[in-house]
Design a protein around this motif. Structure first.
Motif, PDB file in Angstrom:
ATOM      1  N   ARG A  50      -3.732   9.066   4.776  1.00 48.61           N
ATOM      2  CA  ARG A  50      -3.353   8.817   6.164  1.00 48.61           C
ATOM      3  C   ARG A  50      -4.566   9.019   7.051  1.00 48.61           C
ATOM      4  NH1 ARG A  50       2.211  12.363   5.931  1.00 48.61           N
ATOM      5  NH2 ARG A  50       3.407  10.761   4.870  1.00 48.61           N
TER       6      ARG A  50
ATOM      7  N   HIS B 285      -3.648   4.439   9.875  1.00 49.88           N
ATOM      8  CA  HIS B 285      -3.280   4.031   8.512  1.00 49.88           C
ATOM      9  C   HIS B 285      -2.309   5.055   7.954  1.00 49.88           C
ATOM     10  CE1 HIS B 285      -3.801   1.937   4.717  1.00 49.88           C
ATOM     11  NE2 HIS B 285      -3.805   3.120   4.133  1.00 49.88           N
ATOM     12  N   ASP B 286      -1.277   4.582   7.267  1.00 54.41           N
ATOM     13  CA  ASP B 286      -0.305   5.474   6.644  1.00 54.41           C
ATOM     14  C   ASP B 286       0.163   4.828   5.347  1.00 54.41           C
ATOM     15  OD1 ASP B 286       1.475   7.499   6.114  1.00 54.41           O
ATOM     16  OD2 ASP B 286       2.880   6.968   7.699  1.00 54.41           O
ATOM     17  N   SER B 287      -0.230   5.406   4.232  1.00 55.75           N
ATOM     18  CA  SER B 287       0.146   4.873   2.926  1.00 55.75           C
ATOM     19  C   SER B 287       0.382   6.039   1.969  1.00 55.75           C
ATOM     20  CB  SER B 287      -0.966   3.962   2.380  1.00 55.75           C
ATOM     21  OG  SER B 287      -2.020   4.736   1.833  1.00 55.75           O
TER      22      SER B 287
END
Length: 104
Positions: free
Chosen positions: A28, A22-24
């Motif tokens: 992360r 996940h990367d937002s």
């Protein structure tokens, strides 16, 4: 919503295998798989924020500045500022889940 199946990332290729889960802008999540005897080098990031390192599988050590080493086993978690030196050494094949909280 998003579902991630960690069984799909149970891959040991090379010394260290990295999976971005996940990367937002909010956080992360990265899964690292480390072969027995290998080290995820001690490093730091000169930004604000915190991180956690959760051992999913295996045994080794959480590493810090200098020669600092703390035993690490499945189910144990290290929490620190991103700017604090951190790393991991694997005694057995080891899987860790790294979560990074902003700001980035």
């Amino acid at each position: 919503m998003k579902v991630v199946d960690l069984k799909e990332t149970r891959v040991f290729e090379g010394d260290i295998k990295k999976f971005w889960l996940h990367d937002s802008p909010y956080f992360r999540i990265i899964n690292f798989n480390i072969k027995a005897g290998k080290t995820f080098p001690v490093h730091s990031h000169q930004v604000e924020g915190q991180l956690s390192i959760l051992v999913l599988e295996g045994e080794g050590e959480f590493l810090g500045e200098g020669d600092k080493a703390i035993p690490a086993r499945a189910g144990e978690m290290l929490i620190c500022d991103i700017s604090e030196p951190h790393g991991v050494r694997a005694r057995t094949d080891m899987r860790i889940l790294v979560t990074i909280a902003p700001p980035f």
